[in-house]
Design an enzyme around this catalytic site. Structure first.
Site, PDB file in Angstrom:
ATOM      1  N   ASN A  14       4.068  42.581 -17.789  1.00 27.68           N
ATOM      2  CA  ASN A  14       5.508  42.317 -17.617  1.00 27.68           C
ATOM      3  C   ASN A  14       6.220  43.334 -16.729  1.00 27.68           C
ATOM      4  O   ASN A  14       7.389  43.142 -16.402  1.00 27.68           O
ATOM      5  CB  ASN A  14       6.226  42.218 -18.979  1.00 27.68           C
ATOM      6  CG  ASN A  14       5.672  41.097 -19.823  1.00 27.68           C
ATOM      7  OD1 ASN A  14       5.614  39.955 -19.363  1.00 27.68           O
ATOM      8  ND2 ASN A  14       5.224  41.394 -21.022  1.00 27.68           N
ATOM      9  N   ARG A  21      13.930  42.158 -15.426  1.00 23.02           N
ATOM     10  CA  ARG A  21      13.553  42.106 -16.836  1.00 23.02           C
ATOM     11  C   ARG A  21      14.438  43.055 -17.660  1.00 23.02           C
ATOM     12  O   ARG A  21      14.395  44.275 -17.466  1.00 23.02           O
ATOM     13  CB  ARG A  21      12.096  42.543 -16.980  1.00 23.02           C
ATOM     14  CG  ARG A  21      11.640  42.671 -18.407  1.00 23.02           C
ATOM     15  CD  ARG A  21      10.303  43.389 -18.517  1.00 23.02           C
ATOM     16  NE  ARG A  21       9.909  43.491 -19.901  1.00 23.02           N
ATOM     17  CZ  ARG A  21       8.996  44.340 -20.362  1.00 23.02           C
ATOM     18  NH1 ARG A  21       8.365  45.146 -19.523  1.00 23.02           N
ATOM     19  NH2 ARG A  21       8.705  44.370 -21.629  1.00 23.02           N
ATOM     20  N   TYR A  26      15.407  48.522 -19.096  1.00 24.11           N
ATOM     21  CA  TYR A  26      14.422  49.040 -18.144  1.00 24.11           C
ATOM     22  C   TYR A  26      14.997  49.418 -16.783  1.00 24.11           C
ATOM     23  O   TYR A  26      14.269  49.914 -15.928  1.00 24.11           O
ATOM     24  CB  TYR A  26      13.290  48.015 -17.968  1.00 24.11           C
ATOM     25  CG  TYR A  26      12.546  47.763 -19.267  1.00 24.11           C
ATOM     26  CD1 TYR A  26      11.857  48.792 -19.893  1.00 24.11           C
ATOM     27  CD2 TYR A  26      12.564  46.502 -19.871  1.00 24.11           C
ATOM     28  CE1 TYR A  26      11.192  48.581 -21.090  1.00 24.11           C
ATOM     29  CE2 TYR A  26      11.897  46.277 -21.068  1.00 24.11           C
ATOM     30  CZ  TYR A  26      11.212  47.324 -21.675  1.00 24.11           C
ATOM     31  OH  TYR A  26      10.558  47.115 -22.852  1.00 24.11           O
ATOM     32  N   HIS A  83       0.801  49.734 -27.603  1.00 25.76           N
ATOM     33  CA  HIS A  83       0.915  49.669 -29.060  1.00 25.76           C
ATOM     34  C   HIS A  83      -0.199  48.854 -29.709  1.00 25.76           C
ATOM     35  O   HIS A  83      -0.259  48.762 -30.933  1.00 25.76           O
ATOM     36  CB  HIS A  83       2.283  49.069 -29.433  1.00 25.76           C
ATOM     37  CG  HIS A  83       3.412  49.556 -28.568  1.00 25.76           C
ATOM     38  ND1 HIS A  83       3.781  50.879 -28.524  1.00 25.76           N
ATOM     39  CD2 HIS A  83       4.220  48.912 -27.669  1.00 25.76           C
ATOM     40  CE1 HIS A  83       4.791  51.024 -27.656  1.00 25.76           C
ATOM     41  NE2 HIS A  83       5.068  49.841 -27.124  1.00 25.76           N
ATOM     42  N   ASP A  90      -9.987  53.119 -25.063  1.00 19.45           N
ATOM     43  CA  ASP A  90     -11.425  53.414 -24.901  1.00 19.45           C
ATOM     44  C   ASP A  90     -11.784  53.598 -23.430  1.00 19.45           C
ATOM     45  O   ASP A  90     -12.601  54.463 -23.092  1.00 19.45           O
ATOM     46  CB  ASP A  90     -12.270  52.284 -25.491  1.00 19.45           C
ATOM     47  CG  ASP A  90     -12.413  52.383 -27.005  1.00 19.45           C
ATOM     48  OD1 ASP A  90     -11.962  53.390 -27.588  1.00 19.45           O
ATOM     49  OD2 ASP A  90     -12.980  51.439 -27.600  1.00 19.45           O
ATOM     50  N   GLU A 101       0.918  59.324 -19.676  1.00 21.74           N
ATOM     51  CA  GLU A 101       1.489  58.065 -20.187  1.00 21.74           C
ATOM     52  C   GLU A 101       2.987  58.069 -19.907  1.00 21.74           C
ATOM     53  O   GLU A 101       3.670  59.037 -20.247  1.00 21.74           O
ATOM     54  CB  GLU A 101       1.218  57.977 -21.697  1.00 21.74           C
ATOM     55  CG  GLU A 101       1.847  56.773 -22.373  1.00 21.74           C
ATOM     56  CD  GLU A 101       1.600  56.783 -23.891  1.00 21.74           C
ATOM     57  OE1 GLU A 101       0.743  57.574 -24.369  1.00 21.74           O
ATOM     58  OE2 GLU A 101       2.277  56.010 -24.585  1.00 21.74           O
ATOM     59  N   SER A 105      11.613  53.313 -20.967  1.00 21.83           N
ATOM     60  CA  SER A 105      12.570  53.440 -22.072  1.00 21.83           C
ATOM     61  C   SER A 105      12.083  54.495 -23.061  1.00 21.83           C
ATOM     62  O   SER A 105      10.900  54.864 -23.064  1.00 21.83           O
ATOM     63  CB  SER A 105      12.708  52.085 -22.787  1.00 21.83           C
ATOM     64  OG  SER A 105      11.482  51.732 -23.422  1.00 21.83           O
ATOM     65  N   ARG A 114       7.073  50.267 -31.641  1.00 26.31           N
ATOM     66  CA  ARG A 114       6.891  50.925 -30.329  1.00 26.31           C
ATOM     67  C   ARG A 114       6.603  52.420 -30.480  1.00 26.31           C
ATOM     68  O   ARG A 114       6.344  53.112 -29.510  1.00 26.31           O
ATOM     69  CB  ARG A 114       8.124  50.731 -29.449  1.00 26.31           C
ATOM     70  CG  ARG A 114       8.364  49.278 -29.078  1.00 26.31           C
ATOM     71  CD  ARG A 114       9.453  49.137 -28.036  1.00 26.31           C
ATOM     72  NE  ARG A 114       9.997  47.793 -28.073  1.00 26.31           N
ATOM     73  CZ  ARG A 114       9.493  46.749 -27.409  1.00 26.31           C
ATOM     74  NH1 ARG A 114       8.427  46.893 -26.652  1.00 26.31           N
ATOM     75  NH2 ARG A 114      10.054  45.557 -27.513  1.00 26.31           N
TER      76      ARG A 114
HETATM   77  C1  DQA Z   1       7.530  50.136 -21.999  1.00 26.09           C
HETATM   78  C2  DQA Z   1       7.822  50.160 -23.506  1.00 26.09           C
HETATM   79  C3  DQA Z   1       6.929  49.169 -24.227  1.00 26.09           C
HETATM   80  O1  DQA Z   1       7.197  49.203 -25.618  1.00 26.09           O
HETATM   81  C4  DQA Z   1       7.195  47.762 -23.721  1.00 26.09           C
HETATM   82  O2  DQA Z   1       6.322  46.843 -24.347  1.00 26.09           O
HETATM   83  C5  DQA Z   1       7.128  47.651 -22.241  1.00 26.09           C
HETATM   84  C6  DQA Z   1       7.646  48.742 -21.416  1.00 26.09           C
HETATM   85  C7  DQA Z   1       8.495  51.055 -21.201  1.00 26.09           C
HETATM   86  O3  DQA Z   1       8.187  51.327 -20.054  1.00 26.09           O
HETATM   87  O4  DQA Z   1       9.544  51.451 -21.721  1.00 26.09           O
HETATM   88  O5  DQA Z   1       6.710  46.633 -21.701  1.00 26.09           O
HETATM   89  O6  DQA Z   1       6.211  50.629 -21.808  1.00 26.09           O
END
Ligand code: DQA
Length: 150
Positions: A14, A21, A26, A83, A90, A101, A105, A114
């Site tokens: 996504n 979106r 975001y 999540h 892995d 990472e 958000s 989350r």
């Molecule tokens: C995300 C946070 C995730 O919980 C969510 O499913 C996303 C975007 C973020 O960049 O804030 O798709 O990874």
């Protein structure tokens, strides 16, 4: 600066829709804006930046595995797979490259589900809530870790 290192930026499901979106969560930057920010930051620090996005878990696993021979570090926003995906965690463990990472958000200020990440225990750094600037921080962190930073 001469490019001496290689980074892979991995975008999960996504994130191809960024820009339209849920912009209140975001922001309005697109995935191409993020890729350009990463390429430019990498260029300044001596890193060549490759990018990958998929909505499919197995394709993300393939991209991570390929990084074994093509990258020195990985920046990943696994999106919803953060999540849920043991397979992505892995793959990151198997590849053994330094990982940052990133979440646009602040996942800790949202729904309870989350707050758990399969990736965080493998990450050198976790950046959440800084919007697209988080990707710049991630590239800077990897550059410093890998020794190409200023
Ligand atoms: C995300 C946070 C995730 O919980 C969510 O499913 C996303 C975007 C973020 O960049 O804030 O798709 O990874």
């Amino acid at each position: 600066m001469t490019e001496t290192g290689r980074l892979l930026i991995v975008h999960g499901p996504n994130l191809n829709l960024l820009g339209t979106r849920e912009p209140e969560i975001y922001g309005t930057a697109t995935i191409e804006d993020i890729n350009e920010l990463c390429r430019e930051t990498g260029r300044q620090l001596g890193f060549e930046v490759e990018t990958a996005q998929s909505n499919h878990e197995g394709e993300l696993v393939d991209a991570i595995q390929d990084a074994r021979s093509t990258a020195d570090g990985i920046v990943i926003n696994p999106a919803a797979y953060t999540h849920t995906s043991v397979a992505i965690a892995d793959a990151l463990a198997a590849v053994g490259l330094p990982v940052v990472e990133v979440h646009l958000s602040n996942v800790h200020a949202r729904e309870e589900f989350r707050r758990h990440s399969y990736v965080s225990p493998l990450a050198s750094a976790v950046i959440a809530g800084a919007g697209i600037t988080g990707y710049r921080f991630a590239v800077e962190h990897l550059a410093e870790l890998l020794g190409n930073g200023s």
